[in-house]
Design an enzyme around this catalytic site. Sequence first.
Site, short mmCIF file in Angstrom:
data_model
loop_
_atom_site.label_atom_id
_atom_site.label_comp_id
_atom_site.label_asym_id
_atom_site.label_seq_id
_atom_site.Cartn_x
_atom_site.Cartn_y
_atom_site.Cartn_z
N TYR A 142 0.93 -1.10 -0.13
CA TYR A 142 -0.01 -0.03 -0.14
C TYR A 142 0.85 1.46 -0.08
CZ TYR A 142 -2.86 3.48 2.50
OH TYR A 142 -3.45 4.70 2.78
N LYS A 146 1.51 4.37 -2.55
CA LYS A 146 1.16 5.80 -2.11
C LYS A 146 2.29 6.72 -2.41
CE LYS A 146 -2.27 7.15 -0.21
NZ LYS A 146 -3.46 7.44 -0.77
P1 NAD Z 1 -12.13 4.60 2.96
O1 NAD Z 1 -11.97 3.01 2.14
O2 NAD Z 1 -13.23 4.71 3.77
O3 NAD Z 1 -12.31 5.47 1.49
C1 NAD Z 1 -11.79 4.96 0.04
C2 NAD Z 1 -12.93 5.25 -0.97
O4 NAD Z 1 -12.21 5.10 -2.24
C3 NAD Z 1 -14.02 4.13 -0.79
O5 NAD Z 1 -15.43 4.82 -0.84
C4 NAD Z 1 -13.82 3.26 -1.86
O6 NAD Z 1 -15.11 2.86 -2.37
C5 NAD Z 1 -13.33 4.17 -2.97
N1 NAD Z 1 -12.72 3.57 -4.01
C6 NAD Z 1 -11.76 2.45 -3.89
N2 NAD Z 1 -11.22 1.79 -5.11
C7 NAD Z 1 -11.73 2.85 -6.15
C8 NAD Z 1 -11.69 3.00 -7.48
N3 NAD Z 1 -11.13 2.15 -8.27
N4 NAD Z 1 -12.48 3.92 -8.12
C9 NAD Z 1 -13.23 4.82 -7.47
N5 NAD Z 1 -13.39 4.67 -6.06
C10 NAD Z 1 -12.55 3.85 -5.39
O7 NAD Z 1 -10.69 4.95 3.19
P2 NAD Z 1 -10.31 6.43 3.94
O8 NAD Z 1 -9.88 6.02 5.15
O9 NAD Z 1 -11.60 7.44 3.83
O10 NAD Z 1 -9.27 6.95 3.21
C11 NAD Z 1 -9.25 7.95 2.15
C12 NAD Z 1 -7.60 8.16 1.74
O11 NAD Z 1 -6.85 8.61 2.91
C13 NAD Z 1 -6.90 7.39 0.98
O12 NAD Z 1 -6.34 7.83 -0.15
C14 NAD Z 1 -5.93 6.69 2.11
O13 NAD Z 1 -4.82 6.18 1.46
C15 NAD Z 1 -5.89 8.08 2.64
N6 NAD Z 1 -5.25 7.79 4.23
C16 NAD Z 1 -6.23 7.27 5.16
C17 NAD Z 1 -5.92 7.01 6.40
C18 NAD Z 1 -6.82 6.45 7.48
O14 NAD Z 1 -6.28 6.57 8.64
N7 NAD Z 1 -8.07 6.51 7.17
C19 NAD Z 1 -4.65 7.53 6.64
C20 NAD Z 1 -3.64 8.12 5.92
C21 NAD Z 1 -3.99 8.27 4.58
#
Ligand code: NAD
Length: 245
Positions: A142, A146
């Site tokens: 992952y 990123k």
């Molecule tokens: P999440 O899984 O709740 O949301 C991700 C969304 O992306 C989902 O709704 C999913 O359906 C959608 N998705 C996945 N593949 C897709 C595709 N091919 N086309 C269109 N949509 C697609 O995750 P989150 O926690 O809300 O994370 C959001 C962002 O923040 C991500 O980029 C993640 O890497 C980053 N991030 C999250 C955290 C955390 O702690 N949650 C920490 C650091 C970075």
Amino acid sequence: TRIRPSSKRCAVIGGSGFLGRHLVERLVEKGYSVAVFDIAQRYEVPGVTFHQGDLCDKQALLKVLKDVSLVFHCASPSPACDDRNLFWKVNVEGTRIVIRACQEAGVQRLVLTSSASVVFEGTDIKNGKEDLPYAKRPIDYYTETKIQQEKVVLEACSKEKDFLTVAIRPHGIFGPRDPQLVPILVDTARKGKMKFIIGDGANLVDFTYVENVVHGHILAAEHLKPDSPLCGKAYHITNDEPIRF
Ligand code: NAD
């Protein structure tokens, strides 16, 4: 001459997710008109249009982005899936497609949700700044993607092309409707699996409240202008002090 889309029209790719939904709700409160693009629709909000599609599909993206000036990209496969091919397909190849679709549609600003793990080499970082190098040995697939995703987005920043980009790097995000972090901690504790300590008990980990992460994204978007130092840069985001874990 091209007619500039209204600067208050934006799209949130991954807007059905945990962070994405909070972002959508705040954007609506701030008077933005919001289009959500996601592989799944999980809620309804008045004034928000939903478009179900895969970000690897440029034609599907183009339909949504054609009258949008600002795009937030916060879609990713879940880190827990550990599917290297899927991470590459969506986070790296898919993000290239997002950039091309934005440029073809005349989108002017792209804000990426990156991750603080892109600079994590396996040892504690305190007061880490954005000039830390990308991890040479990313902790998982992952994170590997990123890193590539962030590079692709920041390198695409071009004043000449009227296309500006910035990346926000949260670490752990917590808050209402968090599907993973706190529920998994609670579940693990209930199963009695939290009775041991990894390390000496003084490991550091950073969590940021989801509304602060949202605030950082919107601030970045609103300050992303051709003469701004934000162009093509990544920013760590945190609450204040890291938490001892
Ligand atoms: P999440 O899984 O709740 O949301 C991700 C969304 O992306 C989902 O709704 C999913 O359906 C959608 N998705 C996945 N593949 C897709 C595709 N091919 N086309 C269109 N949509 C697609 O995750 P989150 O926690 O809300 O994370 C959001 C962002 O923040 C991500 O980029 C993640 O890497 C980053 N991030 C999250 C955290 C955390 O702690 N949650 C920490 C650091 C970075």
